[in-house]
Design a protein around this motif. Structure first.
Motif, short mmCIF file in Angstrom:
data_model
loop_
_atom_site.label_atom_id
_atom_site.label_comp_id
_atom_site.label_asym_id
_atom_site.label_seq_id
_atom_site.Cartn_x
_atom_site.Cartn_y
_atom_site.Cartn_z
N GLY A 192 0.82 -1.21 0.00
CA GLY A 192 0.00 0.00 0.00
C GLY A 192 0.85 1.25 0.00
O GLY A 192 0.55 2.23 -0.69
N MET A 193 1.95 1.23 0.76
CA MET A 193 2.86 2.37 0.81
C MET A 193 3.52 2.58 -0.55
O MET A 193 3.61 3.70 -1.05
CB MET A 193 3.93 2.15 1.88
CG MET A 193 4.90 3.31 2.00
SD MET A 193 6.44 2.84 2.79
CE MET A 193 7.11 1.70 1.62
N LEU A 194 3.99 1.49 -1.16
CA LEU A 194 4.63 1.61 -2.48
C LEU A 194 3.64 2.10 -3.53
O LEU A 194 3.97 2.96 -4.35
CB LEU A 194 5.23 0.26 -2.90
CG LEU A 194 6.44 -0.20 -2.10
CD1 LEU A 194 6.81 -1.64 -2.47
CD2 LEU A 194 7.62 0.74 -2.32
N LEU A 195 2.44 1.58 -3.50
CA LEU A 195 1.41 1.98 -4.45
C LEU A 195 1.11 3.48 -4.31
O LEU A 195 1.10 4.22 -5.29
CB LEU A 195 0.14 1.16 -4.25
CG LEU A 195 -1.05 1.48 -5.15
CD1 LEU A 195 -0.69 1.27 -6.62
CD2 LEU A 195 -2.25 0.62 -4.76
N ALA A 196 0.90 3.93 -3.08
CA ALA A 196 0.61 5.36 -2.85
C ALA A 196 1.80 6.23 -3.25
O ALA A 196 1.63 7.28 -3.88
CB ALA A 196 0.26 5.59 -1.38
N THR A 197 3.00 5.79 -2.92
CA THR A 197 4.20 6.56 -3.24
C THR A 197 4.36 6.71 -4.75
O THR A 197 4.59 7.82 -5.26
CB THR A 197 5.45 5.90 -2.63
OG1 THR A 197 5.28 5.84 -1.21
CG2 THR A 197 6.70 6.70 -2.94
N PHE A 198 4.24 5.61 -5.49
CA PHE A 198 4.36 5.68 -6.95
C PHE A 198 3.22 6.50 -7.55
O PHE A 198 3.45 7.29 -8.48
CB PHE A 198 4.41 4.28 -7.57
CG PHE A 198 5.71 3.58 -7.34
CD1 PHE A 198 6.93 4.17 -7.69
CD2 PHE A 198 5.75 2.32 -6.76
CE1 PHE A 198 8.14 3.52 -7.48
CE2 PHE A 198 6.95 1.66 -6.54
CZ PHE A 198 8.15 2.27 -6.90
N ALA A 199 2.01 6.31 -7.06
CA ALA A 199 0.87 7.06 -7.58
C ALA A 199 1.03 8.55 -7.34
O ALA A 199 0.77 9.36 -8.25
CB ALA A 199 -0.42 6.55 -6.94
N LEU A 200 1.48 8.93 -6.15
CA LEU A 200 1.67 10.35 -5.85
C LEU A 200 2.83 10.93 -6.65
O LEU A 200 2.74 12.06 -7.15
CB LEU A 200 1.86 10.56 -4.35
CG LEU A 200 0.61 10.32 -3.51
CD1 LEU A 200 0.95 10.30 -2.03
CD2 LEU A 200 -0.47 11.34 -3.81
#
Length: 182
Positions: free
Chosen positions: A167-175
């Motif tokens: 979830g952290m990686l997904l949010a980081t890449f998305a942002l």
């Protein structure tokens, strides 16, 4: 003959099963079971829908693009954890330890990783970026969702931790991608 010592992985898995069992014992108190069952159901999407509705009320039209962005990452996250679940095919704790009391029916067959936790961390990090004033509700909600997975007997600690990292990686890449588009 010398008896072989269990390897590090075996010791960790034994420790993790004990931790899962200890967390699950909390659900034997009816009020704890009801509370975390409600949190789990809200974590299915309803709770995040309410938080995003509040964001829409606060920011109006300015909230539409961030909400759409979070919905896109929800679909990506769902595809990601479903793919990993099918590949890993890790059984749920209830299938490995008969002392686990399942307090909520699982949404799918496999345990690894926790999709609830993946979505909770993804949403929380994006909410903190787009609407930090809602962090006071998003952060505790995400932590309660993660805890509910263990307490309700649905996941092991490693399922929850890997879900959080994804979830952290997904949010980081998305942002990062969103910022690069600005």
């Amino acid at each position: 003959m010398q008896q072989r010592q269990p390897g590090l992985l075996q010791r960790y898995l034994h420790w993790e099963e004990g931790l899962t069992l200890a967390a699950n014992r909390l659900s034997r108190k009816p009020w704890v079971r009801r509370f975390f069952s409600a949190i789990s159901r809200l974590g299915n999407g309803w709770g995040w829908g309410v938080i995003l509705s509040v964001l829409l009320l606060i920011d109006g039209r300015a909230a539409v693009l961030p909400i759409i962005w979070m919905m896109v990452t929800t679909f990506i996250g769902t595809g990601l954890y479903w793919s990993i679940k099918r590949l890993a095919a890790r059984p749920r704790p209830i299938e490995q330890c008969q002392r686990i009391v399942l307090s909520e029916p699982p949404l799918d067959q496999f345990s690894f990783p926790s999709g609830h936790t993946l979505h909770a961390v993804n949403f929380t990090l994006q909410i903190l970026f787009f609407a930090p004033m809602l962090g006071w509700i998003a952060v505790p909600f995400a932590l309660l969702i993660a805890a509910s997975r263990l307490i309700l007997g649905l996941h092991y600690l490693s399922d929850v931790l890997v879900g959080a990292v994804l979830g952290m990686l997904l949010a980081t890449f998305a942002l990062a991608f969103r910022i690069s588009l600005m």
